[in-house]
Design a protein around this motif. Sequence first.
Motif, PDB file in Angstrom:
ATOM      1  N   THR A 144     -14.472   9.080 -14.196  1.00 39.21           N
ATOM      2  CA  THR A 144     -13.370   9.755 -13.525  1.00 39.21           C
ATOM      3  C   THR A 144     -12.523   8.736 -12.773  1.00 39.21           C
ATOM      4  OG1 THR A 144     -12.749  11.514 -11.980  1.00 39.21           O
ATOM      5  CG2 THR A 144     -14.703  10.227 -11.425  1.00 39.21           C
ATOM      6  N   LEU A 145     -11.271   9.127 -12.519  1.00 42.17           N
ATOM      7  CA  LEU A 145     -10.383   8.311 -11.701  1.00 42.17           C
ATOM      8  C   LEU A 145     -10.079   8.987 -10.357  1.00 42.17           C
ATOM      9  CD1 LEU A 145      -7.890   7.124 -14.452  1.00 42.17           C
ATOM     10  CD2 LEU A 145      -9.538   5.723 -13.234  1.00 42.17           C
ATOM     11  N   SER A 146     -10.571  10.187 -10.173  1.00 39.92           N
ATOM     12  CA  SER A 146     -10.320  10.949  -8.955  1.00 39.92           C
ATOM     13  C   SER A 146     -11.030  10.308  -7.763  1.00 39.92           C
ATOM     14  CB  SER A 146     -10.798  12.388  -9.126  1.00 39.92           C
ATOM     15  OG  SER A 146     -10.736  13.064  -7.887  1.00 39.92           O
ATOM     16  N   LEU A 147     -10.271  10.009  -6.741  1.00 37.87           N
ATOM     17  CA  LEU A 147     -10.871   9.412  -5.548  1.00 37.87           C
ATOM     18  C   LEU A 147     -11.843  10.372  -4.882  1.00 37.87           C
ATOM     19  CD1 LEU A 147      -7.811   7.541  -3.998  1.00 37.87           C
ATOM     20  CD2 LEU A 147      -9.827   6.533  -5.042  1.00 37.87           C
ATOM     21  N   TRP A 148     -11.543  11.653  -4.928  1.00 38.49           N
ATOM     22  CA  TRP A 148     -12.399  12.635  -4.249  1.00 38.49           C
ATOM     23  C   TRP A 148     -13.783  12.686  -4.898  1.00 38.49           C
ATOM     24  CZ3 TRP A 148      -9.812  12.522  -0.244  1.00 38.49           C
ATOM     25  CH2 TRP A 148      -8.421  12.593  -0.260  1.00 38.49           C
ATOM     26  N   GLU A 149     -13.844  12.517  -6.214  1.00 39.09           N
ATOM     27  CA  GLU A 149     -15.139  12.493  -6.884  1.00 39.09           C
ATOM     28  C   GLU A 149     -15.830  11.136  -6.695  1.00 39.09           C
ATOM     29  OE1 GLU A 149     -15.051  13.878 -10.914  1.00 39.09           O
ATOM     30  OE2 GLU A 149     -13.633  15.470 -10.404  1.00 39.09           O
ATOM     31  N   ILE A 150     -15.038  10.076  -6.645  1.00 38.77           N
ATOM     32  CA  ILE A 150     -15.606   8.738  -6.446  1.00 38.77           C
ATOM     33  C   ILE A 150     -16.199   8.591  -5.048  1.00 38.77           C
ATOM     34  CG2 ILE A 150     -14.993   6.296  -6.261  1.00 38.77           C
ATOM     35  CD1 ILE A 150     -12.925   6.795  -8.488  1.00 38.77           C
ATOM     36  N   SER A 180       5.228  -2.480   3.422  1.00 45.71           N
ATOM     37  CA  SER A 180       4.576  -1.978   2.209  1.00 45.71           C
ATOM     38  C   SER A 180       3.293  -2.755   1.909  1.00 45.71           C
ATOM     39  CB  SER A 180       5.529  -2.039   1.017  1.00 45.71           C
ATOM     40  OG  SER A 180       5.879  -3.381   0.718  1.00 45.71           O
ATOM     41  N   SER A 181       3.318  -4.063   2.098  1.00 43.05           N
ATOM     42  CA  SER A 181       2.111  -4.853   1.861  1.00 43.05           C
ATOM     43  C   SER A 181       1.003  -4.462   2.836  1.00 43.05           C
ATOM     44  CB  SER A 181       2.419  -6.345   1.994  1.00 43.05           C
ATOM     45  OG  SER A 181       3.335  -6.735   1.011  1.00 43.05           O
ATOM     46  N   LEU A 182       1.355  -4.266   4.082  1.00 43.73           N
ATOM     47  CA  LEU A 182       0.372  -3.866   5.090  1.00 43.73           C
ATOM     48  C   LEU A 182      -0.206  -2.491   4.782  1.00 43.73           C
ATOM     49  CD1 LEU A 182      -1.018  -4.292   7.866  1.00 43.73           C
ATOM     50  CD2 LEU A 182       0.972  -3.155   8.867  1.00 43.73           C
ATOM     51  N   VAL A 183       0.648  -1.538   4.458  1.00 42.27           N
ATOM     52  CA  VAL A 183       0.198  -0.177   4.190  1.00 42.27           C
ATOM     53  C   VAL A 183      -0.728  -0.135   2.972  1.00 42.27           C
ATOM     54  CG1 VAL A 183       1.022   2.081   3.402  1.00 42.27           C
ATOM     55  CG2 VAL A 183       2.099   0.989   5.351  1.00 42.27           C
ATOM     56  N   MET A 184      -0.359  -0.840   1.901  1.00 43.92           N
ATOM     57  CA  MET A 184      -1.200  -0.824   0.703  1.00 43.92           C
ATOM     58  C   MET A 184      -2.544  -1.513   0.960  1.00 43.92           C
ATOM     59  SD  MET A 184       0.545   1.025  -1.136  1.00 43.92           S
ATOM     60  CE  MET A 184      -0.014   1.081  -2.801  1.00 43.92           C
ATOM     61  N   PHE A 185      -2.537  -2.562   1.760  1.00 49.18           N
ATOM     62  CA  PHE A 185      -3.804  -3.226   2.071  1.00 49.18           C
ATOM     63  C   PHE A 185      -4.693  -2.323   2.927  1.00 49.18           C
ATOM     64  CE2 PHE A 185      -6.621  -6.109   4.388  1.00 49.18           C
ATOM     65  CZ  PHE A 185      -7.237  -6.713   3.300  1.00 49.18           C
ATOM     66  N   LEU A 186      -4.106  -1.635   3.898  1.00 45.64           N
ATOM     67  CA  LEU A 186      -4.897  -0.719   4.717  1.00 45.64           C
ATOM     68  C   LEU A 186      -5.453   0.427   3.880  1.00 45.64           C
ATOM     69  CD1 LEU A 186      -2.753  -0.612   7.973  1.00 45.64           C
ATOM     70  CD2 LEU A 186      -4.954  -1.750   7.631  1.00 45.64           C
ATOM     71  N   ARG A 187      -4.670   0.877   2.908  1.00 51.38           N
ATOM     72  CA  ARG A 187      -5.147   1.955   2.031  1.00 51.38           C
ATOM     73  C   ARG A 187      -6.312   1.484   1.151  1.00 51.38           C
ATOM     74  NH1 ARG A 187      -6.424   7.072   0.753  1.00 51.38           N
ATOM     75  NH2 ARG A 187      -5.746   7.646  -1.321  1.00 51.38           N
ATOM     76  N   VAL A 188      -6.236   0.261   0.623  1.00 51.82           N
ATOM     77  CA  VAL A 188      -7.351  -0.211  -0.212  1.00 51.82           C
ATOM     78  C   VAL A 188      -8.600  -0.412   0.632  1.00 51.82           C
ATOM     79  CG1 VAL A 188      -7.074  -2.745  -0.195  1.00 51.82           C
ATOM     80  CG2 VAL A 188      -7.882  -1.608  -2.227  1.00 51.82           C
ATOM     81  N   VAL A 189      -8.446  -0.794   1.878  1.00 49.11           N
ATOM     82  CA  VAL A 189      -9.610  -0.904   2.760  1.00 49.11           C
ATOM     83  C   VAL A 189     -10.240   0.474   2.952  1.00 49.11           C
ATOM     84  CG1 VAL A 189     -10.309  -1.368   5.152  1.00 49.11           C
ATOM     85  CG2 VAL A 189      -8.827  -2.980   3.945  1.00 49.11           C
ATOM     86  N   GLU A 190      -9.401   1.489   3.147  1.00 49.51           N
ATOM     87  CA  GLU A 190      -9.919   2.860   3.277  1.00 49.51           C
ATOM     88  C   GLU A 190     -10.652   3.292   2.000  1.00 49.51           C
ATOM     89  OE1 GLU A 190      -8.307   7.425   3.875  1.00 49.51           O
ATOM     90  OE2 GLU A 190      -6.914   5.861   3.274  1.00 49.51           O
ATOM     91  N   ILE A 191     -10.071   2.994   0.849  1.00 47.31           N
ATOM     92  CA  ILE A 191     -10.687   3.361  -0.432  1.00 47.31           C
ATOM     93  C   ILE A 191     -12.050   2.673  -0.591  1.00 47.31           C
ATOM     94  CG2 ILE A 191     -10.488   3.138  -2.936  1.00 47.31           C
ATOM     95  CD1 ILE A 191      -7.457   3.621  -2.585  1.00 47.31           C
ATOM     96  N   ILE A 192     -12.094   1.375  -0.311  1.00 44.85           N
ATOM     97  CA  ILE A 192     -13.330   0.613  -0.484  1.00 44.85           C
ATOM     98  C   ILE A 192     -14.417   1.096   0.478  1.00 44.85           C
ATOM     99  CG2 ILE A 192     -14.385  -1.678  -0.258  1.00 44.85           C
ATOM    100  CD1 ILE A 192     -12.691  -1.252  -2.800  1.00 44.85           C
ATOM    101  N   ILE A 193     -14.049   1.364   1.718  1.00 42.40           N
ATOM    102  CA  ILE A 193     -15.031   1.835   2.699  1.00 42.40           C
ATOM    103  C   ILE A 193     -15.561   3.207   2.312  1.00 42.40           C
ATOM    104  CG2 ILE A 193     -15.275   2.638   5.080  1.00 42.40           C
ATOM    105  CD1 ILE A 193     -13.490   0.285   5.910  1.00 42.40           C
ATOM    106  N   SER A 194     -14.692   4.057   1.738  1.00 40.25           N
ATOM    107  CA  SER A 194     -15.103   5.417   1.389  1.00 40.25           C
ATOM    108  C   SER A 194     -15.942   5.483   0.121  1.00 40.25           C
ATOM    109  CB  SER A 194     -13.867   6.289   1.213  1.00 40.25           C
ATOM    110  OG  SER A 194     -13.132   6.351   2.412  1.00 40.25           O
ATOM    111  N   MET A 195     -15.902   4.430  -0.709  1.00 39.31           N
ATOM    112  CA  MET A 195     -16.663   4.455  -1.975  1.00 39.31           C
ATOM    113  C   MET A 195     -18.151   4.320  -1.725  1.00 39.31           C
ATOM    114  SD  MET A 195     -14.575   2.196  -4.675  1.00 39.31           S
ATOM    115  CE  MET A 195     -13.034   2.690  -5.363  1.00 39.31           C
TER     116      MET A 195
END
Length: 195
Positions: free
Chosen positions: A125-131, A180-195
């Motif tokens: 899956t590619l869904s973040l909610w399932e990941i 934009s660079s800051l926001v995208m980096f903060l979002r990837v940190v959120e994604i990685i921490i939530s995985m």
Amino acid sequence: PYTLVLFIFALTFTVLAILSRPERQVDIAFGGDAYYTKEIPEKQMRFQRFMAISCGLAAMAGVTTGDIFNFTLLTAMVGICNIGIVASVKNKHVLDNAYEYGILAMIGTLPLFGAAAIILATTGTLSLWEIYSPAVNIPVIAKALLVIGVIGEGMAPVYVAKAEITRAPGAPYVLMIHVSSLVMFLRVVEIIISM
């Protein structure tokens, strides 16, 4: 709430890019009373404004998406818009730095999309909610590639500082590169921490 804060932050700077009027830059000659006003072509200003708005919209979409592939795609779009903002300045030094950043951003897409492919292959899956569920185990290499890809795409502020573009025509729109660079980096940190 964290995603909402990032979205509002990106929205604020996008609205500022829409409403801002670029300043007229003045160069002062030392040792005298001479000063020169730089004339910025309207075509260049329109293009920079368009790229800044597009960059803001891509950053807002990247922050709110619930799909890892859409996130990687929008991160690449932010990188392309950042290249456009930098490359619109008609100055050899700035264009050299835009070229170097463009090469780095294009190389950064390989680990970025590679991470999405590995995540899809291992989870189905590619869904973040399932990941995000504890039952799903994401390989460390996929997490590392995702972070490396976002860093590669988000290196624009380094090249902006290197080119001293903040003193170049269209400086207000350069702020969108940093945001934009800051926001995208903060979002990837959120994604990685939530995985």
